[in-house]
Design a protein around this motif. Structure first.
Motif, PDB file in Angstrom:
ATOM      1  N   ALA A 186      -5.476  -3.788   8.870  1.00  0.00           N
ATOM      2  CA  ALA A 186      -5.968  -2.489   8.411  1.00  0.00           C
ATOM      3  C   ALA A 186      -5.228  -2.044   7.156  1.00  0.00           C
ATOM      4  O   ALA A 186      -5.834  -1.502   6.216  1.00  0.00           O
ATOM      5  CB  ALA A 186      -5.799  -1.450   9.520  1.00  0.00           C
ATOM      6  N   ALA A 187      -3.913  -2.277   7.109  1.00  0.00           N
ATOM      7  CA  ALA A 187      -3.123  -1.881   5.947  1.00  0.00           C
ATOM      8  C   ALA A 187      -3.513  -2.688   4.710  1.00  0.00           C
ATOM      9  O   ALA A 187      -3.557  -2.154   3.597  1.00  0.00           O
ATOM     10  CB  ALA A 187      -1.638  -2.047   6.256  1.00  0.00           C
ATOM     11  N   LEU A 188      -3.786  -3.973   4.894  1.00  0.00           N
ATOM     12  CA  LEU A 188      -4.201  -4.804   3.759  1.00  0.00           C
ATOM     13  C   LEU A 188      -5.560  -4.351   3.223  1.00  0.00           C
ATOM     14  O   LEU A 188      -5.794  -4.360   2.003  1.00  0.00           O
ATOM     15  CB  LEU A 188      -4.249  -6.277   4.178  1.00  0.00           C
ATOM     16  CG  LEU A 188      -2.886  -6.945   4.427  1.00  0.00           C
ATOM     17  CD1 LEU A 188      -3.070  -8.332   5.033  1.00  0.00           C
ATOM     18  CD2 LEU A 188      -2.082  -7.029   3.125  1.00  0.00           C
ATOM     19  N   ASP A 189      -6.459  -3.954   4.099  1.00  0.00           N
ATOM     20  CA  ASP A 189      -7.748  -3.409   3.642  1.00  0.00           C
ATOM     21  C   ASP A 189      -7.541  -2.105   2.875  1.00  0.00           C
ATOM     22  O   ASP A 189      -8.213  -1.841   1.874  1.00  0.00           O
ATOM     23  CB  ASP A 189      -8.670  -3.168   4.837  1.00  0.00           C
ATOM     24  CG  ASP A 189      -9.214  -4.463   5.421  1.00  0.00           C
ATOM     25  OD1 ASP A 189      -9.163  -5.496   4.730  1.00  0.00           O
ATOM     26  OD2 ASP A 189      -9.674  -4.431   6.588  1.00  0.00           O
ATOM     27  N   TYR A 190      -6.599  -1.289   3.351  1.00  0.00           N
ATOM     28  CA  TYR A 190      -6.299  -0.023   2.670  1.00  0.00           C
ATOM     29  C   TYR A 190      -5.771  -0.295   1.264  1.00  0.00           C
ATOM     30  O   TYR A 190      -6.196   0.331   0.283  1.00  0.00           O
ATOM     31  CB  TYR A 190      -5.271   0.754   3.481  1.00  0.00           C
ATOM     32  CG  TYR A 190      -4.714   1.971   2.786  1.00  0.00           C
ATOM     33  CD1 TYR A 190      -5.398   3.180   2.797  1.00  0.00           C
ATOM     34  CD2 TYR A 190      -3.490   1.905   2.097  1.00  0.00           C
ATOM     35  CE1 TYR A 190      -4.876   4.304   2.146  1.00  0.00           C
ATOM     36  CE2 TYR A 190      -2.969   3.015   1.456  1.00  0.00           C
ATOM     37  CZ  TYR A 190      -3.669   4.208   1.477  1.00  0.00           C
ATOM     38  OH  TYR A 190      -3.157   5.306   0.827  1.00  0.00           O
ATOM     39  N   VAL A 191      -4.853  -1.250   1.133  1.00  0.00           N
ATOM     40  CA  VAL A 191      -4.289  -1.605  -0.168  1.00  0.00           C
ATOM     41  C   VAL A 191      -5.371  -2.125  -1.097  1.00  0.00           C
ATOM     42  O   VAL A 191      -5.430  -1.766  -2.288  1.00  0.00           O
ATOM     43  CB  VAL A 191      -3.165  -2.637   0.004  1.00  0.00           C
ATOM     44  CG1 VAL A 191      -2.784  -3.266  -1.338  1.00  0.00           C
ATOM     45  CG2 VAL A 191      -1.945  -2.001   0.651  1.00  0.00           C
ATOM     46  N   ALA A 192      -6.256  -2.956  -0.564  1.00  0.00           N
ATOM     47  CA  ALA A 192      -7.336  -3.507  -1.387  1.00  0.00           C
ATOM     48  C   ALA A 192      -8.243  -2.397  -1.908  1.00  0.00           C
ATOM     49  O   ALA A 192      -8.658  -2.403  -3.073  1.00  0.00           O
ATOM     50  CB  ALA A 192      -8.149  -4.515  -0.570  1.00  0.00           C
ATOM     51  N   ALA A 193      -8.549  -1.427  -1.059  1.00  0.00           N
ATOM     52  CA  ALA A 193      -9.394  -0.314  -1.484  1.00  0.00           C
ATOM     53  C   ALA A 193      -8.709   0.513  -2.561  1.00  0.00           C
ATOM     54  O   ALA A 193      -9.352   0.922  -3.545  1.00  0.00           O
ATOM     55  CB  ALA A 193      -9.738   0.562  -0.281  1.00  0.00           C
ATOM     56  N   LYS A 194      -7.416   0.760  -2.414  1.00  0.00           N
ATOM     57  CA  LYS A 194      -6.685   1.539  -3.407  1.00  0.00           C
ATOM     58  C   LYS A 194      -6.589   0.808  -4.743  1.00  0.00           C
ATOM     59  O   LYS A 194      -6.610   1.426  -5.814  1.00  0.00           O
ATOM     60  CB  LYS A 194      -5.275   1.855  -2.891  1.00  0.00           C
ATOM     61  CG  LYS A 194      -5.221   2.905  -1.800  1.00  0.00           C
ATOM     62  CD  LYS A 194      -5.637   4.258  -2.349  1.00  0.00           C
ATOM     63  CE  LYS A 194      -5.530   5.350  -1.320  1.00  0.00           C
ATOM     64  NZ  LYS A 194      -5.957   6.668  -1.854  1.00  0.00           N
ATOM     65  N   ALA A 195      -6.477  -0.506  -4.676  1.00  0.00           N
ATOM     66  CA  ALA A 195      -6.333  -1.305  -5.897  1.00  0.00           C
ATOM     67  C   ALA A 195      -7.676  -1.727  -6.483  1.00  0.00           C
ATOM     68  O   ALA A 195      -7.705  -2.351  -7.555  1.00  0.00           O
ATOM     69  CB  ALA A 195      -5.479  -2.533  -5.609  1.00  0.00           C
TER      70      ALA A 195
END
Length: 424
Positions: free
Chosen positions: A370-379
């Protein structure tokens, strides 16, 4: 009070000037001191505004003897001193609430939390933590309890003949009574422990209010409740994080407090003498009130501005906006410990490092995904980010998710790339 505050502030600023002239304190230390002085000045202004509102208010509200007797009988406790309920103009209540919030967190506390909450992702860049916490407590409120002073407030529209206003007074008296017998600890225990204690007290008071409504309904029939459209609209416009903090004490905590109440005074009082130290203990009472050991964090180049725990509640509220409430509940229920640091990052920026520990490898896997998906969305990445890899956002923030152990995941958000290497 205003003159004294002004003289005191002048002394602070003069002292900072002398220190900067007469010592070898570096520019960074001087900037930190000036920052704290400015924030103390702002807090002083708010406290002065609240004193003015108190002076302009309607004095104290006469508390009916039967209301006092009811509270004492319901909780098996006697008031240690006469309960104080102030009247205040509705438009002035906000200043009083804001001053109390700032007083609880101390100088720079609310600003540091706003900074950390934005970097972790609970709040957006345009959110204002103090304003939002204030408005959700003040707008449309029939009464408000100040956990710092142990006193209660009602607006000048309070009607002693109104059932809803009587119920609000019942809730406030419950808070005062519990506060007198089970006051907060002298030193601030940390955000998660403070939220847990506040939730237990507010949940018990909400239960008392609900029982009063139930008794009134049996006595005089159905009581129509007019919803406050303005307060409802404001609440719905707030970030989900603020909404979650607001509803937690009156949803999950009320159920726990009601359960304790029906088990009798001995069980009820014991729970308040040894209050839960984590929001996990509110959500899962079987875990008891124990405090988890302080999670060890890596050394930082400079002293952190803030070190705190998000707790199980904070973890759930971080996961919920990602889209799957069921998954957020499942992952957060496996919370074991966490800690985050807000640290200086360059001359005019900050960074945050957040470690979360789970009670199973599977939960850590789910959180990492979930955190990696969050980072991808932010970037703005088309695919999910990769653990251990730095992703850069359009705002030139550097994000990285790392797996420190089978049960532990780290979230890092920095302005400079050099600080990333520090936490390798």
């Amino acid at each position: 009070m205003l003159l004294g505050g002004a003289v005191g502030l002048g002394g602070i600023l003069q002292g900072l000037h002398w220190r900067s002239v007469g010592s070898s304190t570096g520019l960074a230390d001087l900037e930190t001191q000036l920052r704290m002085a400015t924030e103390e000045n702002e807090m002083l202004k708010r406290e002065n505004a609240s004193l003015r509102s108190l002076a302009q208010g309607g004095g104290e509200l006469p508390v009916p003897r039967e209301a006092i007797d009811r509270a004492e009988k319901e909780f098996g406790l006697n008031f240690l001193s006469s309960p104080v309920v102030h009247r205040i103009a509705g438009e002035e209540l906000r200043d009083r609430v804001a001053a109390s919030i700032e007083s609880r967190f101390g100088p720079a506390g609310i600003d540091d939390r706003l900074d950390a909450y934005r970097l972790i992702g609970w709040l957006g860049p345009s959110d204002d933590l103090l304003a939002q916490l204030t408005v959700v407590r003040a707008v449309g409120a029939r009464g408000w309890f100040d956990d710092v002073t142990g006193e209660a407030w009602v607006t000048d529209r309070h009607d002693p003949e109104s059932i809803p206003d009587q119920a609000a007074l019942v809730r406030l008296l419950a808070r005062i009574l519990l506060h007198q017998h089970f006051p907060p600890p002298p030193a601030y225990p940390g955000d998660d422990a403070a939220r847990a204690r506040e939730a237990l007290h507010q949940g018990a008071a909400s239960g008392s209010e609900a029982r009063f409504f139930s008794l009134s309904a049996r006595s005089i029939g159905f009581i129509p409740m007019n919803t406050n459209k303005e307060a409802e609209q404001i609440f719905n416009s707030l970030p989900s994080f603020i909404q979650g903090l607001t509803t937690f004490p009156v949803v999950e905590s009320k159920g726990l407090a009601d359960t304790l109440h029906v088990q009798g005074n001995e069980v009820f009082h014991k729970a308040f003498r040894n209050p839960p130290q984590t929001t996990r203990a509110i959500l899962f009472p079987a875990f008891g009130p124990a405090t988890p050991a302080l999670l060890e964090m890596p050394p930082t180049p400079e002293e952190p501005y803030l070190t705190e725990s998000a707790g199980q509640l904070g973890l759930r509220l971080w996961l919920e906006p990602l889209g799957d409430a069921g998954a957020a509940l499942e992952i957060s229920s496996c919370w074991k410990n966490d800690r985050y640091l807000l640290v200086p990052d360059g001359e005019a920026s900050t960074a945050v490092i957040w470690d979360v520990q789970f009670d199973s490898t599977e939960a850590a896997d789910q959180f990492q995904a979930a955190a990696l998906d969050y980072v991808a969305a932010k970037a703005g990445l088309e695919q999910s980010a990769t653990a251990g890899t730095v992703a850069t956002t359009p705002e030139n923030r550097h994000l990285r998710i790392s797996r420190l152990a089978p049960d532990r995941v780290r979230f890092l958000n920095t302005h400079s790339t050099g600080l990333i290497e520090t936490f390798d």
